[in-house]
Design a protein around this motif. Structure first.
Motif, PDB file in Angstrom:
ATOM      1  N   LEU A  82       0.841  -1.201   0.000  1.00 32.19           N
ATOM      2  CA  LEU A  82       0.000   0.000   0.000  1.00 32.19           C
ATOM      3  C   LEU A  82       0.875   1.249   0.000  1.00 32.19           C
ATOM      4  N   PHE A  83       1.878   1.270   0.870  1.00 33.72           N
ATOM      5  CA  PHE A  83       2.818   2.403   0.851  1.00 33.72           C
ATOM      6  C   PHE A  83       3.517   2.511  -0.507  1.00 33.72           C
ATOM      7  N   PHE A  84       3.880   1.366  -1.072  1.00 33.31           N
ATOM      8  CA  PHE A  84       4.531   1.363  -2.379  1.00 33.31           C
ATOM      9  C   PHE A  84       3.643   2.032  -3.435  1.00 33.31           C
ATOM     10  N   TRP A  85       2.367   1.634  -3.499  1.00 29.07           N
ATOM     11  CA  TRP A  85       1.464   2.191  -4.524  1.00 29.07           C
ATOM     12  C   TRP A  85       1.235   3.681  -4.323  1.00 29.07           C
ATOM     13  N   ALA A  89       2.295   6.585  -7.021  1.00 25.80           N
ATOM     14  CA  ALA A  89       1.343   7.576  -7.540  1.00 25.80           C
ATOM     15  C   ALA A  89       1.871   8.994  -7.321  1.00 25.80           C
ATOM     16  N   LEU A  90       2.431   9.251  -6.144  1.00 30.46           N
ATOM     17  CA  LEU A  90       3.007  10.576  -5.874  1.00 30.46           C
ATOM     18  C   LEU A  90       4.209  10.844  -6.779  1.00 30.46           C
ATOM     19  N   ASN A  91       4.971   9.809  -7.072  1.00 35.88           N
ATOM     20  CA  ASN A  91       6.102   9.938  -7.982  1.00 35.88           C
ATOM     21  C   ASN A  91       5.619  10.460  -9.338  1.00 35.88           C
ATOM     22  N   ALA A  92       4.557   9.867  -9.855  1.00 36.01           N
ATOM     23  CA  ALA A  92       4.009  10.298 -11.148  1.00 36.01           C
ATOM     24  C   ALA A  92       3.397  11.694 -11.053  1.00 36.01           C
ATOM     25  N   LEU A 114       6.355  12.862  -0.810  1.00 35.12           N
ATOM     26  CA  LEU A 114       6.862  11.682  -1.516  1.00 35.12           C
ATOM     27  C   LEU A 114       8.088  11.120  -0.811  1.00 35.12           C
ATOM     28  N   LEU A 115       9.003  11.973  -0.428  1.00 37.82           N
ATOM     29  CA  LEU A 115      10.225  11.538   0.250  1.00 37.82           C
ATOM     30  C   LEU A 115       9.890  10.793   1.543  1.00 37.82           C
ATOM     31  N   LEU A 116       8.944  11.319   2.295  1.00 36.30           N
ATOM     32  CA  LEU A 116       8.523  10.654   3.535  1.00 36.30           C
ATOM     33  C   LEU A 116       7.901   9.286   3.261  1.00 36.30           C
ATOM     34  N   LEU A 117       7.102   9.201   2.201  1.00 35.75           N
ATOM     35  CA  LEU A 117       6.472   7.923   1.869  1.00 35.75           C
ATOM     36  C   LEU A 117       7.472   6.917   1.317  1.00 35.75           C
ATOM     37  N   ILE A 118       8.466   7.386   0.594  1.00 32.45           N
ATOM     38  CA  ILE A 118       9.524   6.480   0.137  1.00 32.45           C
ATOM     39  C   ILE A 118      10.264   5.909   1.347  1.00 32.45           C
ATOM     40  N   GLY A 133      14.420  -3.761   0.855  1.00 30.75           N
ATOM     41  CA  GLY A 133      14.634  -2.475   1.507  1.00 30.75           C
ATOM     42  C   GLY A 133      15.861  -1.774   0.964  1.00 30.75           C
ATOM     43  N   LEU A 134      16.955  -2.508   0.829  1.00 26.45           N
ATOM     44  CA  LEU A 134      18.195  -1.919   0.303  1.00 26.45           C
ATOM     45  C   LEU A 134      18.017  -1.370  -1.106  1.00 26.45           C
ATOM     46  N   LEU A 135      17.176  -2.006  -1.890  1.00 29.71           N
ATOM     47  CA  LEU A 135      16.939  -1.541  -3.262  1.00 29.71           C
ATOM     48  C   LEU A 135      16.270  -0.172  -3.300  1.00 29.71           C
ATOM     49  N   PHE A 136      15.690   0.253  -2.185  1.00 30.92           N
ATOM     50  CA  PHE A 136      15.042   1.570  -2.131  1.00 30.92           C
ATOM     51  C   PHE A 136      16.001   2.686  -1.716  1.00 30.92           C
ATOM     52  N   ILE A 137      17.190   2.355  -1.248  1.00 32.50           N
ATOM     53  CA  ILE A 137      18.123   3.388  -0.794  1.00 32.50           C
ATOM     54  C   ILE A 137      18.557   4.330  -1.927  1.00 32.50           C
ATOM     55  N   PRO A 138      18.918   3.837  -3.117  1.00 33.32           N
ATOM     56  CA  PRO A 138      19.264   4.780  -4.195  1.00 33.32           C
ATOM     57  C   PRO A 138      18.098   5.699  -4.574  1.00 33.32           C
ATOM     58  N   TYR A 139      16.900   5.157  -4.567  1.00 32.38           N
ATOM     59  CA  TYR A 139      15.695   5.940  -4.863  1.00 32.38           C
ATOM     60  C   TYR A 139      15.508   7.024  -3.810  1.00 32.38           C
ATOM     61  N   LEU A 140      15.658   6.649  -2.557  1.00 35.92           N
ATOM     62  CA  LEU A 140      15.545   7.602  -1.456  1.00 35.92           C
ATOM     63  C   LEU A 140      16.592   8.708  -1.593  1.00 35.92           C
ATOM     64  N   ALA A 141      17.808   8.325  -1.918  1.00 38.29           N
ATOM     65  CA  ALA A 141      18.885   9.317  -2.082  1.00 38.29           C
ATOM     66  C   ALA A 141      18.606  10.246  -3.263  1.00 38.29           C
ATOM     67  N   TRP A 142      18.155   9.691  -4.384  1.00 40.15           N
ATOM     68  CA  TRP A 142      17.898  10.509  -5.571  1.00 40.15           C
ATOM     69  C   TRP A 142      16.751  11.484  -5.319  1.00 40.15           C
ATOM     70  N   VAL A 143      15.690  11.016  -4.688  1.00 34.35           N
ATOM     71  CA  VAL A 143      14.556  11.908  -4.416  1.00 34.35           C
ATOM     72  C   VAL A 143      14.945  12.937  -3.358  1.00 34.35           C
TER      73      VAL A 143
END
Length: 158
Positions: A82-85, A89-92, A114-118, A133-143
């Motif tokens: 749910l958090f992912f979806w 959506a916020l990303n788009a 968006l950053l908080l939800l990521i 979880g680790l796969l989300f770290i680059p996304y978190l850093a980029w955002v």
């Protein structure tokens, strides 16, 4: 359904969302965006497509790995996805707010959410599958970087 098919479905979904949101970006990236004053750390335009493509793949792999745990941790997986979806959506939506609506301030407010939800998605994924979880770290850093860039663009062009 096997794990690899679940991952493929999520990767395709993430790339599809990125492709669709790129339509909103195209409307402003060639006309309005070049007119903005930019900070010294603004990357060249060609950087964004490959970085986002890579991040969408990482997001999809992470989500697919989490989905694969549905039979073992149903409630945790449902909550994490749910958090992912919501974050997807916020990303788009950010592209629409920034490029289509040409509203850096509204986009800034939205990208902070968006950053908080990521971050929350990262925490939820990490509980279920550490690699996801680790796969989300680059996304978190980029955002995080994109949030600073968005703030600078708003500040310089207010």
């Amino acid at each position: 359904m096997n794990r690899y098919l679940k991952i493929l479905i999520f990767v395709a979904t993430c790339l599809g969302v990125g492709f669709i949101s790129s339509y909103a970006t195209q409307s402003g990236v060639h006309t309005w965006f070049p007119t903005l004053e930019k900070p010294s750390f603004n990357p060249p335009n060609w950087v964004f497509a490959p970085v986002w493509s890579f991040l969408y793949v990482l997001m999809g792999v992470g989500a697919g790995r989490v989905w694969d745990r549905i039979d073992f941790e149903r409630e945790n997986v449902k909550k994490a996805l749910l958090f992912f979806w919501v974050q997807l959506a916020l990303n788009a939506l950010w592209s629409v707010l920034f490029f289509a609506m040409k509203n850096p301030l509204l986009a800034l407010i939205e990208i902070i959410l968006l950053l908080l939800l990521i971050y929350e998605t990262y925490l939820q994924f990490k509980k279920i599958d550490k690699i996801a979880g680790l796969l989300f770290i680059p996304y978190l850093a980029w955002v995080g970087f994109a949030t600073i860039l968005n703030a600078a663009l708003w500040w310089l062009n207010r």
